[in-house]
Scaffold this active site. Structure first.
Site, mmCIF file in Angstrom:
data_model
loop_
_atom_site.group_PDB
_atom_site.id
_atom_site.type_symbol
_atom_site.label_atom_id
_atom_site.label_comp_id
_atom_site.label_asym_id
_atom_site.label_seq_id
_atom_site.Cartn_x
_atom_site.Cartn_y
_atom_site.Cartn_z
ATOM 1 N N ASP A 12 0.876 -1.162 0.000
ATOM 2 C CA ASP A 12 0.000 0.000 0.000
ATOM 3 C C ASP A 12 0.917 1.217 0.000
ATOM 4 O OD1 ASP A 12 -2.374 1.578 0.272
ATOM 5 O OD2 ASP A 12 -1.950 1.745 2.411
ATOM 6 N N ASP A 14 -0.126 5.033 0.860
ATOM 7 C CA ASP A 14 -0.364 6.035 1.896
ATOM 8 C C ASP A 14 -0.237 5.420 3.292
ATOM 9 O OD1 ASP A 14 -0.921 7.669 -0.243
ATOM 10 O OD2 ASP A 14 -3.088 7.478 -0.061
#
Length: 239
Positions: A12, A14
């Site tokens: 991922d 963020d």
């Protein structure tokens, strides 16, 4: 961490590679505080709302979940709605404008521990991809100076184009592993969001790593993270 057991790392973005979650959180807070105030809603937007309703979800799904938490109904609208329109998409677009303003004015720097792990995995020949619900992922990667490290980026735009269900479904992570040419069972998912670890747990992945940037170690474990760290440098096994 025995990286010899895995051929790919699916990150991922963020909150895992870059502290863009903080930029997103500020943008969401500004947008929803203004909106709720304009509607006369007595219960204000808080950071807890971000983790409970928004974190890790595609933008419009996050808007809809947050509105539902306040019993507010708005037309869904369309992605082409202006940021001034009182629709789910309009609010989502307003948040995106605020995010872009902050990113361009302040820039972004990847976490030092994340850069250390990227260097480590590159030296070991582990394939790497970014899997993000955000359509801003390419811009964030470029701003952080790490875009060239990832031959595969599955962001919100790719998911929409390929009609892949977003997190907490595992489809975007599975697609990223496919694009790297690696069986999902030989891939590690690295996530800081509840919906993200749920996505990893729902798929046939070799390992799901939770990165506790605020969601809580126990909450990440409860939702499917098999290992929880506070910094990705902890995953450099032979240091």
């Amino acid at each position: 961490m025995q990286w010899d057991d895995y051929d790919a790392a699916l990150f991922d973005l963020d909150g895992v590679l870059t502290p863009t979650a903080e930029v997103h959180m500020r943008a969401w807070e500004r947008m929803f505080t203004d909106f709720l105030t304009s509607r006369g809603v007595s219960k204000p937007y808080t950071q807890a709302d971000y983790f409970a309703h928004i974190d890790g979800k595609p933008r419009y799904e996050g808007v809809a979940a947050m509105l539902a938490s306040r019993d507010i109904e708005l037309p869904h609208g369309s992605p082409e709605d202006s940021s001034s329109e009182q629709t789910v998409c309009g609010l989502g677009n307003r948040k995106n404008e605020l995010f872009t303003q902050v990113l361009r004015s302040e820039g972004i720097t990847a976490y030092a521990g994340s850069l250390a792990l990227l260097d480590h995995l590159e030296s070991r020949g582990v394939a790497m991809a970014v899997v993000s619900s955000s359509k801003n992922a390419p811009e964030v990667l470029a701003a952080a100076g790490i875009a060239d490290r990832f031959p595969v980026v599955v962001d919100g735009a790719v998911a929409a184009q390929r009609q892949l269900p977003g997190k907490p479904r595992p489809d975007t992570y599975t697609y990223a592993a496919e694009q790297l040419g690696v069986p999902s069972s030989r891939a590690v998912v690295l996530e800081d969001a509840i919906s993200g670890v749920q996505a990893g747990a729902a798929g046939d992945f070799g390992l799901v790593v939770g990165v506790d940037r605020g969601a809580g170690a126990q909450a990440l474990s409860d939702q499917g993270a098999e290992v929880v760290v506070q910094d990705l440098a902890e995953l450099i096994g032979d240091r």
